[in-house]
Design a protein around this motif. Sequence first.
Motif, PDB file in Angstrom:
ATOM      1  N   ASP A  89      16.376  54.008 -19.294  1.00 59.12           N
ATOM      2  CA  ASP A  89      15.343  54.469 -18.363  1.00 59.12           C
ATOM      3  C   ASP A  89      14.329  53.381 -18.003  1.00 59.12           C
ATOM      4  N   LYS A  90      14.219  52.349 -18.830  1.00 57.78           N
ATOM      5  CA  LYS A  90      13.243  51.288 -18.541  1.00 57.78           C
ATOM      6  C   LYS A  90      13.623  50.477 -17.305  1.00 57.78           C
ATOM      7  N   TYR A  91      14.869  50.621 -16.839  1.00 61.44           N
ATOM      8  CA  TYR A  91      15.329  49.870 -15.676  1.00 61.44           C
ATOM      9  C   TYR A  91      15.150  50.644 -14.372  1.00 61.44           C
ATOM     10  N   VAL A  92      14.363  51.682 -14.384  1.00 60.02           N
ATOM     11  CA  VAL A  92      14.258  52.571 -13.230  1.00 60.02           C
ATOM     12  C   VAL A  92      13.837  51.826 -11.955  1.00 60.02           C
ATOM     13  N   ASP A  93      13.057  50.754 -12.074  1.00 59.43           N
ATOM     14  CA  ASP A  93      12.637  49.972 -10.907  1.00 59.43           C
ATOM     15  C   ASP A  93      13.134  48.532 -10.989  1.00 59.43           C
ATOM     16  N   TYR A  94      14.297  48.335 -11.556  1.00 57.52           N
ATOM     17  CA  TYR A  94      14.845  47.008 -11.824  1.00 57.52           C
ATOM     18  C   TYR A  94      15.227  46.288 -10.530  1.00 57.52           C
ATOM     19  N   THR A  95      14.726  45.067 -10.389  1.00 59.60           N
ATOM     20  CA  THR A  95      15.084  44.190  -9.279  1.00 59.60           C
ATOM     21  C   THR A  95      15.676  42.919  -9.884  1.00 59.60           C
ATOM     22  N   PRO A  96      16.996  42.817  -9.969  1.00 55.81           N
ATOM     23  CA  PRO A  96      17.642  41.757 -10.751  1.00 55.81           C
ATOM     24  C   PRO A  96      17.190  40.342 -10.414  1.00 55.81           C
ATOM     25  N   CYS A  97      17.061  40.025  -9.138  1.00 50.05           N
ATOM     26  CA  CYS A  97      16.745  38.645  -8.754  1.00 50.05           C
ATOM     27  C   CYS A  97      15.243  38.378  -8.675  1.00 50.05           C
ATOM     28  N   GLN A  98      14.445  39.407  -8.895  1.00 49.94           N
ATOM     29  CA  GLN A  98      12.983  39.241  -8.991  1.00 49.94           C
ATOM     30  C   GLN A  98      12.481  39.898 -10.268  1.00 49.94           C
ATOM     31  N   ASP A  99      13.255  39.753 -11.330  1.00 51.10           N
ATOM     32  CA  ASP A  99      12.873  40.329 -12.619  1.00 51.10           C
ATOM     33  C   ASP A  99      11.641  39.614 -13.160  1.00 51.10           C
ATOM     34  N   GLN A 100      10.646  40.391 -13.580  1.00 50.92           N
ATOM     35  CA  GLN A 100       9.370  39.813 -13.999  1.00 50.92           C
ATOM     36  C   GLN A 100       9.519  38.908 -15.212  1.00 50.92           C
ATOM     37  N   ASN A 101      10.298  39.309 -16.177  1.00 51.02           N
ATOM     38  CA  ASN A 101      10.463  38.491 -17.386  1.00 51.02           C
ATOM     39  C   ASN A 101      11.136  37.162 -17.074  1.00 51.02           C
ATOM     40  N   ARG A 102      12.164  37.206 -16.236  1.00 46.29           N
ATOM     41  CA  ARG A 102      12.833  35.963 -15.865  1.00 46.29           C
ATOM     42  C   ARG A 102      11.914  35.098 -15.008  1.00 46.29           C
ATOM     43  N   ALA A 103      11.139  35.724 -14.127  1.00 42.95           N
ATOM     44  CA  ALA A 103      10.266  34.973 -13.229  1.00 42.95           C
ATOM     45  C   ALA A 103       9.284  34.087 -13.991  1.00 42.95           C
ATOM     46  N   MET A 104       8.795  34.595 -15.111  1.00 43.06           N
ATOM     47  CA  MET A 104       7.768  33.856 -15.833  1.00 43.06           C
ATOM     48  C   MET A 104       8.291  32.597 -16.512  1.00 43.06           C
ATOM     49  N   THR A 105       9.612  32.388 -16.485  1.00 44.74           N
ATOM     50  CA  THR A 105      10.183  31.171 -17.084  1.00 44.74           C
ATOM     51  C   THR A 105      10.283  30.046 -16.055  1.00 44.74           C
ATOM     52  N   PHE A 106       9.910  30.306 -14.798  1.00 46.64           N
ATOM     53  CA  PHE A 106      10.022  29.300 -13.749  1.00 46.64           C
ATOM     54  C   PHE A 106       8.646  28.739 -13.382  1.00 46.64           C
ATOM     55  N   PRO A 107       8.606  27.545 -12.785  1.00 46.19           N
ATOM     56  CA  PRO A 107       7.318  26.919 -12.453  1.00 46.19           C
ATOM     57  C   PRO A 107       6.485  27.793 -11.525  1.00 46.19           C
ATOM     58  N   ARG A 108       5.198  27.759 -11.726  1.00 46.93           N
ATOM     59  CA  ARG A 108       4.292  28.547 -10.892  1.00 46.93           C
ATOM     60  C   ARG A 108       3.870  27.792  -9.626  1.00 46.93           C
ATOM     61  N   GLU A 109       4.137  26.505  -9.591  1.00 51.96           N
ATOM     62  CA  GLU A 109       3.763  25.688  -8.440  1.00 51.96           C
ATOM     63  C   GLU A 109       4.467  26.173  -7.183  1.00 51.96           C
ATOM     64  N   ASN A 110       3.706  26.287  -6.107  1.00 49.16           N
ATOM     65  CA  ASN A 110       4.232  26.716  -4.811  1.00 49.16           C
ATOM     66  C   ASN A 110       4.980  28.051  -4.887  1.00 49.16           C
ATOM     67  N   MET A 111       4.559  28.918  -5.800  1.00 55.20           N
ATOM     68  CA  MET A 111       5.115  30.272  -5.921  1.00 55.20           C
ATOM     69  C   MET A 111       6.611  30.277  -6.251  1.00 55.20           C
ATOM     70  N   ASN A 112       7.087  29.200  -6.853  1.00 52.74           N
ATOM     71  CA  ASN A 112       8.511  29.141  -7.192  1.00 52.74           C
ATOM     72  C   ASN A 112       8.938  30.322  -8.058  1.00 52.74           C
ATOM     73  N   TYR A 113       8.078  30.711  -9.001  1.00 52.82           N
ATOM     74  CA  TYR A 113       8.443  31.777  -9.927  1.00 52.82           C
ATOM     75  C   TYR A 113       8.569  33.134  -9.234  1.00 52.82           C
ATOM     76  N   ARG A 114       7.999  33.287  -8.047  1.00 57.17           N
ATOM     77  CA  ARG A 114       8.096  34.537  -7.303  1.00 57.17           C
ATOM     78  C   ARG A 114       9.325  34.574  -6.385  1.00 57.17           C
ATOM     79  N   GLU A 115      10.059  33.483  -6.308  1.00 55.91           N
ATOM     80  CA  GLU A 115      11.240  33.446  -5.457  1.00 55.91           C
ATOM     81  C   GLU A 115      12.434  34.084  -6.171  1.00 55.91           C
ATOM     82  N   ARG A 116      13.581  34.072  -5.505  1.00 54.31           N
ATOM     83  CA  ARG A 116      14.790  34.664  -6.077  1.00 54.31           C
ATOM     84  C   ARG A 116      15.313  33.826  -7.247  1.00 54.31           C
TER      85      ARG A 116
END
Length: 615
Positions: A89-116
């Motif tokens: 049930d925790k995946y009810v709003d899961y967006t695979p290519c914009q997963d929040q946990n994965r996003a935080m492992t990418f650089p924050r410069e120029n919003m890279n971490y918010r990209e796919r």
Amino acid sequence: MATKGNLGERKNNNNSTFSIFLIVALCCCFYILGAWQRSGFGKGDSIAEKVTKQTDCTILNNLNFQTSGDAGMVDGSESEIKEFEPCDDKYVDYTPCQDQNRAMTFPRENMNYRERHCPPQEEKLHCLIPAPRGYATPFLWPKSRDYVPFVNAPYKSLTVEKAVQNWIQYEGNVFRFPGGGTQFPRGADAYINELASVIPMDSGIVRTALDTGCGVASWGAYLFNKNVLAMSFAPRDSHESQVQFALERGVPAVIGVLGTIKMPYPSRAFDMAHCSRCLIPWGANDGMYMMEVDRVLRPGGYWVLSGPPINWKNNYQAWQRPKEELEEEQNKIEEIAKLLCWEKKHEMGEIAIWQKRINYDYCRKQDNKRNMCQTTNPDDVWYKKMEPCITPYLETDGPEDVAGQAWIPFSERLNAVPFRISSGSVPGVSTETYLEDNRVWKKHVNAYRRVNKILDSGRYRNIMDMNAGLGGFAAALQSPKLWVMNVMPTIAEKDTLGVVYERGLIGIYHDWCEAFSTYPRTYDLIHANGVFSLYKDKCDTEDILLEMDRILRPEGTVIIRDNVDVLMKVKRLAGGMRWNTKMVDHEDGPLVPEKVLFAVKKYWVAGEHNSTSSG
């Protein structure tokens, strides 16, 4: 002893009885497929539920026949069905290519971490994303513009964070969207009317728009009053669920951000682009973001910027920012706009409007300052890095010619021959090919209507075409009750997404080996023409089907057109996905190897871990 005549009469009566039986059964199946859909707040029609339980549509299995007006039903033998289990049930709003946990492992410069950033194959979920408990079918448009069931996106943070800006209000069991916004103190309609005093929105000349950093997409929602179709985007959870709210309202939107890679749209696509306090640093990176807007803007198109730093002299105190900083920011934007050869048409209050020149003649004197892009294909954008360079205009014959094509109103634009075709820019596609494609898709869609009686009823608002081609499916469906997200697979033999935009439709590039940039349950109907044949040797059929299930609403509809051998595999997999399916002959008859698979996703929600198989 019965006479010969009596025997013939009895045989005719038996045939009539059997025919009536088949017709009734066929009608029951189509009626359940198309009409018995839940409405309101997750409560199905009780009569419909009883009829569904009592009706066994599987009686049509293994039949191959045609009826007058409707295609025949064709089903092959079933192999063992693989059942797909619900995800946690925790995946009810899961967006695979914009997963929040994965996003935080990418650089924050120029919003890279918010990209796919998509998961590798071994990390993909092979389960069904559940709907939240109590999930409700959205209200029909236009009511959905203003009201969304709370149970569908139960997140109240925006009601607090944006309370004074009138974005969204929580009222009992619904969210209400008053049409307000930071820059819309008198409402989105009044704001759009002010823009329309400069931009020709009321004539049909302006049809497609891009809204960067869209919030809950009220600008796009109210543009429908002008018959303008906006592609809105915003990053995942800069404000919680803003794109999800937009799609729940029935407004086109995707998860996206201007970061380090090019936007997934072709060049010369949009008639207008818009930013209302979208927080994009337009003057940064040598003007790279404005140059990317310039790439996707049609010659003669408009760019609207409202909010900081426009008119900073009168607003810096209210914005609580140093006036020197704001002055520098606006000066930089003005400098880049001049370099792009945009003409400033309007500045009043906190709104500024520029217009892109119609051709290159106006810009020749700036040749020594303009860094022109060297790429030979400005539409080659999938995962391509943005560069601080200017996309060249197409050549023109005179100073009054519009580079590409003169603008025509949308009512004519939808079926007029697009410039990309008449100029021979799409290899292998001629004017004759285009006109024939329109004819074929009108025939296909008419056949769909004979099967699904509610296709034009307004029940399907958010529609996706997974392999849009020339946009014929969307054009044949065109109605103010719906909009179509025309997807151009990145592996398609011909890139025709620019043609789709020239017709006054919207769309996006995407690779179906990856997840789409949207929340779960955001489309009412998904159309897939030849998608599984196209990706046959590229990625797993199962992965594509699971992604379709993720983005399809409970009781949403799928229409898949493909070769029969491909569809048989798809049908077997769909049988374990809580989809009710029926395969139908091509409208030209049972001897055509191409068939159509219709499916309806069952209503089920988080916590319901019953069997996934279907008959």
